[in-house]
Design an enzyme around this catalytic site. Structure first.
Site: not given
Length: 290
Positions: A40, A112, A149
């Site tokens: 990331e 995300k 994540c």
């Protein structure tokens, strides 16, 4: 399919870090990798430890970054997953992942969806939640369920990717410890992180991959005390079997071979998708059931 995980640290500048990343990609291709996955926000420090408008400048070269990594994928004839700070417009930013095909074209993008706001992980200040949904990215190797994540804690995200045909869930990640926590707390956190994602592999009968960074990074604003990223990048198989797991200290580029035909074999024995009682799941769309 041969997939490479690049676990690395930030080397103090974007330029130095990218040079190291490209060395790892070259090694991965030499070792037979067909898909290379980076962590990331791998180009820069993890800047979300504090809220500082100066860090928005890191996204100013987003278009150039896309062009650069496209050329890298094309040069090595490899499918490449990168994670970038996307500047969509003035004042509108995303934490995004792009997958490039072997010819350098963009196979797909994911923004995300779940954005944390915790001590030293102040991502809501920087990132607008994604609006592209949970859509697998079609590549010449198969369907990739790319998430990022904080998404890894949500079984709903993994399930939706699986229901849409993803064969692999891939999580570019930046997560670590605070030095002030004791060893028992650090171990609990790490095991929880590993366990929830192993559960995604088992519950959905597919492969799960996470690529985490390593190294200690002090907050450049001087506000936070810093994060010691714990590495432990891994590959779990469709029954939760550990196919690879890195340590917490060393950079590496590991190539792991995945047998995508195994997904169907496992699902024939453990048909969790068959037995879902979807007619009773409507309430899952509620925030909480009072």
């Amino acid at each position: 399919m041969k997939i490479a995980l690049v676990q690395q640290k930030y080397l103090g500048s974007k330029e130095k870090t990218i040079v190291r990343t490209c060395q790892f990609i070259q090694k991965a291709v030499k070792d037979g990798a067909e898909l290379v996955c980076l962590g990331e926000l791998h180009q820069n420090e993890y800047f979300c430890q504090s809220e500082n408008t100066a860090f928005f400048d890191l996204a100013n070269e987003y278009e150039k970054d896309v062009e650069f990594w496209s050329k890298v994928a094309k040069q090595h004839r490899v499918i490449l997953l990168v994670s970038l700070f996307e500047k969509r417009s003035a004042g509108l930013y995303h934490n995004s992942a792009l997958v490039f095909e072997k010819d350098g074209s963009i196979a797909g993008k994911y923004r995300k969806m779940h954005i944390p706001d915790d001590p030293c992980f102040y991502e809501k200040f920087y990132f607008t939640p994604g609006d592209l949904g949970f859509e697998p990215i079609n590549t010449s190797l198969g369907k990739l369920g790319v998430l990022i994540c904080w998404d890894q804690w949500y079984p709903e995200a993994a399930r939706l990717m699986a229901l849409k045909g993803a064969q692999i869930l891939i999580y570019p990640t930046a997560i670590g410890w605070f030095d002030e926590d004791d060893s028992e707390e650090k171990q609990r956190q790490l095991e929880a992180w590993l366990s929830v994602q192993k559960g995604h592999a088992i519950a959905n009968g597919l492969y799960v991959v996470a690529i985490n960074r390593i190294g200690f990074e002090k907050d450049l604003s001087g506000v936070a005390c810093g994060i010691r990223f714990w590495g432990n990048s891994f590959v779990f198989g469709p029954q939760g079997e550990e196919l690879f797991r890195a340590g917490s200290e060393n950079e590496l580029c590991e190539v792991v071979e995945l047998d995508l035909k195994r997904i169907e074999k496992v699902r024939q024995c453990w048909p969790f998708l068959r037995d879902r009682r979807i007619e009773y799941f409507d309430e899952l769309s509620k925030r909480f059931i009072d």
